[in-house]
Write an enzyme that holds these catalytic residues in place. Sequence first.
Site, PDB file in Angstrom:
ATOM      1  N   ARG A 108       1.887  -9.286   7.563  1.00  0.00           N
ATOM      2  CA  ARG A 108       3.073  -8.952   8.379  1.00  0.00           C
ATOM      3  C   ARG A 108       2.764  -8.021   9.541  1.00  0.00           C
ATOM      4  O   ARG A 108       3.679  -7.633  10.274  1.00  0.00           O
ATOM      5  CB  ARG A 108       4.167  -8.389   7.477  1.00  0.00           C
TER       6      ARG A 108
ATOM      7  N   ASN B  51       8.294   3.787  -1.655  1.00  0.00           N
ATOM      8  CA  ASN B  51       9.575   3.462  -2.292  1.00  0.00           C
ATOM      9  C   ASN B  51       9.476   3.279  -3.806  1.00  0.00           C
ATOM     10  O   ASN B  51      10.251   3.860  -4.547  1.00  0.00           O
ATOM     11  CB  ASN B  51      10.168   2.228  -1.637  1.00  0.00           C
TER      12      ASN B  51
ATOM     13  N   PRO C 108       0.768  -1.236   0.000  1.00  0.00           N
ATOM     14  CA  PRO C 108       0.000   0.000   0.000  1.00  0.00           C
ATOM     15  C   PRO C 108       0.804   1.293   0.000  1.00  0.00           C
ATOM     16  O   PRO C 108       1.332   1.711   1.013  1.00  0.00           O
ATOM     17  CB  PRO C 108      -0.822  -0.099   1.281  1.00  0.00           C
ATOM     18  N   GLU C 109       0.862   1.900  -1.143  1.00  0.00           N
ATOM     19  CA  GLU C 109       1.246   3.300  -1.229  1.00  0.00           C
ATOM     20  C   GLU C 109      -0.032   4.046  -1.619  1.00  0.00           C
ATOM     21  O   GLU C 109      -1.105   3.441  -1.637  1.00  0.00           O
ATOM     22  CB  GLU C 109       2.362   3.495  -2.257  1.00  0.00           C
TER      23      GLU C 109
ATOM     24  N   LYS D 168      -1.084   7.764   2.757  1.00  0.00           N
ATOM     25  CA  LYS D 168      -1.318   6.326   2.828  1.00  0.00           C
ATOM     26  C   LYS D 168      -2.352   5.964   3.894  1.00  0.00           C
ATOM     27  O   LYS D 168      -2.500   4.795   4.241  1.00  0.00           O
ATOM     28  CB  LYS D 168       0.005   5.603   3.119  1.00  0.00           C
TER      29      LYS D 168
END
Length: 272
Positions: free
Chosen positions: A111, A169, A2-3, A58
Amino acid sequence: MPELPEVETYRRFLNEVLLDQTITALEVQDAHVLAVEEDVLRQALVGRTITGTSRLGKNCFLQLDSGQVLVWHFGMTGDVGAYRDGPDAPRFTRVALHLSSGLRVAFVDPRKFGRIRLAESVEQYRQAKKLGPDALDITAEQLQHKLSKRKTILKPLLLDQSITAGLGNWIVDEVLFQARIHPERVAQTLSTREFEDLHTAIQLVLHTAIGHEATYRDFPASFLIHAREWDDSATPGTDQHRFCPRHSDTEIAKSYVGGRATYTCPHCQAAD
DNA sequence: GTCGATGTTAGCAC
DNA sequence: TGTGCTAACATCGA
């Protein structure tokens, strides 16, 4: 993954399934993703109706009829899902909202870097997190104003959510490639023209990504993203995707900038 | 078994 | 106060 484009895509989905729905129950499978006491959250949610959705960078906001705001941040691996029966919950569902429609909406996060919070308002949250203007809203002038006195390299600044919110990123790599600017350029040395190019590239990359609902393999061939290792759109057995979209004989370089994996075209993006 | 990962934050040393 | 670097978080999947 997720960006900003993924979060915008999630928001649109959540808006579809959650708007005007009343929350009938809060299901917590793993309280690790809660940044608020579970009982406090349940008290704040059950019986409340969702009156709107919004997004800043975000972060996704679900407006409650109590005035409070439920904030979803998806970390590195967060996702959303909807299901009807307990056994159908997506794998890695951590929290689910049960709705008056009978649907259940899942906060999915393998995660567990994502977080669910409660805020008094979007503005209060924005200030607490020191978030800058959304990357879709920031102007070339604002960008230049915030960066033109900085003596450090560009890429970490673009990742800084207090300068502009939403760039992550891979987007920063794509933006810098599209703008033909090297990630280690000192921000202070950029010309007005280059700040304009940067702004244009941010708009291009974000609008393209949202238009394709952040499905990378559908992005135009002119995008650098196909060179990232996790892109599987290239024909197996060929290395076509390892090369610059604009220079078929120039291999995309991988390095680390500010500790983050960084992809550049040595030909397009001159070091200085 | 090893390695790297899309995000964020804390800690430390200048 | 700004800066840059590193580690930590938790876990998966290659």
